[in-house]
Motif scaffolding. Sequence first.
Motif, PDB file in Angstrom:
ATOM      1  N   ASP A 137      10.875   0.628   6.009  1.00 47.17           N
ATOM      2  CA  ASP A 137      10.007   1.788   6.921  1.00 47.17           C
ATOM      3  C   ASP A 137      10.948   2.845   6.485  1.00 47.17           C
ATOM      4  N   SER A 155       9.844  13.180  12.361  1.00 41.26           N
ATOM      5  CA  SER A 155      10.430  12.819  10.917  1.00 41.26           C
ATOM      6  C   SER A 155      10.624  13.801  10.398  1.00 41.26           C
ATOM      7  N   SER A 174       5.062  16.449   6.296  1.00 36.61           N
ATOM      8  CA  SER A 174       3.794  15.850   5.759  1.00 36.61           C
ATOM      9  C   SER A 174       3.412  14.749   6.814  1.00 36.61           C
ATOM     10  N   HIS A 175       4.505  14.148   7.647  1.00 36.40           N
ATOM     11  CA  HIS A 175       4.153  12.788   8.387  1.00 36.40           C
ATOM     12  C   HIS A 175       3.836  13.229   9.830  1.00 36.40           C
ATOM     13  N   ASP A 230      14.454   9.691   9.723  1.00 37.16           N
ATOM     14  CA  ASP A 230      13.370   8.802   8.758  1.00 37.16           C
ATOM     15  C   ASP A 230      13.194   7.598   9.583  1.00 37.16           C
ATOM     16  N   SER A 231      11.987   7.042   9.615  1.00 35.60           N
ATOM     17  CA  SER A 231      11.784   5.644  10.058  1.00 35.60           C
ATOM     18  C   SER A 231      11.618   5.558  11.506  1.00 35.60           C
ATOM     19  N   LYS A 277      14.075   6.284  14.791  1.00 38.19           N
ATOM     20  CA  LYS A 277      13.467   7.359  15.873  1.00 38.19           C
ATOM     21  C   LYS A 277      13.347   6.546  17.264  1.00 38.19           C
ATOM     22  N   ARG A 304       4.673  12.649  17.055  1.00 38.93           N
ATOM     23  CA  ARG A 304       4.287  12.224  15.633  1.00 38.93           C
ATOM     24  C   ARG A 304       2.685  12.606  15.643  1.00 38.93           C
ATOM     25  N   TYR A 332      -5.480  10.512   8.042  1.00 37.95           N
ATOM     26  CA  TYR A 332      -4.524   9.603   8.088  1.00 37.95           C
ATOM     27  C   TYR A 332      -4.755   8.766   9.337  1.00 37.95           C
ATOM     28  N   GLU A 345      -2.421   5.763  11.458  1.00 37.77           N
ATOM     29  CA  GLU A 345      -1.027   4.852  11.294  1.00 37.77           C
ATOM     30  C   GLU A 345      -1.538   3.565  11.231  1.00 37.77           C
ATOM     31  N   ASP A 394       4.286   0.166  10.764  1.00 35.01           N
ATOM     32  CA  ASP A 394       5.132   1.443  11.109  1.00 35.01           C
ATOM     33  C   ASP A 394       5.333   1.733  12.630  1.00 35.01           C
TER      34      ASP A 394
HETATM   35  P1  AMP Z   1       8.849   8.569   8.899  1.00 33.37           P
HETATM   36  O1  AMP Z   1      10.115   8.000   8.233  1.00 33.37           O
HETATM   37  O2  AMP Z   1       8.813   8.397  10.411  1.00 33.37           O
HETATM   38  O3  AMP Z   1       8.291   9.906   8.462  1.00 33.37           O
HETATM   39  O4  AMP Z   1       7.564   7.457   8.608  1.00 33.37           O
HETATM   40  C1  AMP Z   1       7.268   6.894   7.372  1.00 33.37           C
HETATM   41  C2  AMP Z   1       5.849   6.363   7.350  1.00 33.37           C
HETATM   42  O5  AMP Z   1       5.274   7.416   7.336  1.00 33.37           O
HETATM   43  C3  AMP Z   1       5.713   5.542   6.151  1.00 33.37           C
HETATM   44  O6  AMP Z   1       6.100   4.129   6.197  1.00 33.37           O
HETATM   45  C4  AMP Z   1       4.115   5.686   5.713  1.00 33.37           C
HETATM   46  O7  AMP Z   1       3.433   4.619   6.175  1.00 33.37           O
HETATM   47  C5  AMP Z   1       3.952   6.813   6.895  1.00 33.37           C
HETATM   48  N1  AMP Z   1       2.930   7.961   6.406  1.00 33.37           N
HETATM   49  C6  AMP Z   1       2.618   8.259   5.222  1.00 33.37           C
HETATM   50  N2  AMP Z   1       1.934   9.359   5.241  1.00 33.37           N
HETATM   51  C7  AMP Z   1       1.689   9.710   6.586  1.00 33.37           C
HETATM   52  C8  AMP Z   1       0.878  10.835   7.336  1.00 33.37           C
HETATM   53  N3  AMP Z   1       0.177  11.963   6.577  1.00 33.37           N
HETATM   54  N4  AMP Z   1       1.194  10.927   8.397  1.00 33.37           N
HETATM   55  C9  AMP Z   1       1.724  10.017   9.319  1.00 33.37           C
HETATM   56  N5  AMP Z   1       2.419   9.046   8.743  1.00 33.37           N
HETATM   57  C10 AMP Z   1       2.447   8.905   7.363  1.00 33.37           C
END
Ligand code: AMP
Length: 321
Positions: free
Chosen positions: A124, A205, A209-210, A233-234, A237, A251, A260, A262, A266
Amino acid sequence: MAYENELAIAQKAVIAAAQLCETVRRDMVPEAMEKQDKSPVTVADYGSQAIICKALSEAFPNDPVVGEEDAAELKQPEMRDRLQQVTQFVEGVIGTVMPEDVTRWIDHGNGAAAKRFWTLDPIDGTKGFLRGDQYAIALALIEDGDLKVGILGCPALDLGQGTTGLLFTAVRGEGTYMQPIAGGEAQQVKVVQPGDSARLRFVESVEASHGNQSEQEAVAKAVGITQASVRMDSQAKYGAVAAGEAALYLRLPSPKYPDYREKIWDHAAGAIVVEEAGGKVTDMYGKPLDFYSAAKMNDNRGVVVSNGIIHTDVMSALQTG
Ligand code: AMP
Ligand code: MG
């Protein structure tokens, strides 16, 4: 203790997978291959899923595994060298194996949600993994829609206690424990307690964009969090919230990707790790996350993770914001 065997086997598998991931980061500059949905995948994602699915398929042959990766692309003839690389890294951890075994184990993770099943994110935060930052190996057991066991390996996480690499484990009703991933004593962890204003921090994050960083900042401010966010990341958190190093993880849906949804892998392991440490996990409307229906949480929007105490305040801030 409930789920003793499940926890023991899953924990051992996650530690072995973490060893593979760290070896990949040490021995090669991991390159990203692009999946059809444009998200990155590395030899370590495949190797980690192979190791964990092998262990689960041998110990619990009737349990489906809903994993993030599948071996379809890796089985293409032009990917032969890549598969060879994955096989070598798997061998480095568990001994001699055949490439066909590796792809079969990875594809064991193509299961569907059932009365009882596992969900797995072999890496992740692949973007964090590639950047040399945080990533996690996240595995959870779900029964009748409820999280029962969660194992969250965070090989690069350091919470200021002199250890890099932490493993969080939780069994429903039995608390959350944290231990050095390299081995050592497990200690029970608890979320930030009332009045501990020094640790009233929030995490979000690294990848803008997440989530929705400006909205996240506004909500955190509205509930009295004055410190800047800690970006990580991941599901590490979730580990930070469970261990009481942050009171909130926000998030909120990215305005760039309003459609999107979830994915269960994740959040599943992280969610039980936080809940069993005394915290609360819902979507942005206060609805429980649906870990039962499908890999995509179609009926949830955003994720809010807190120490519990501030959860209602966060919900109010979101409704009025
Ligand atoms: P993070 O490291 O918390 O930013 O999350 C990583 C995860 O975000 C990845 O495993 C993806 O599955 C997920 N992800 C990808 N695109 C998006 C998005 N637009 N919004 C939220 N999560 C996403
Ligand atoms: Mg992920």
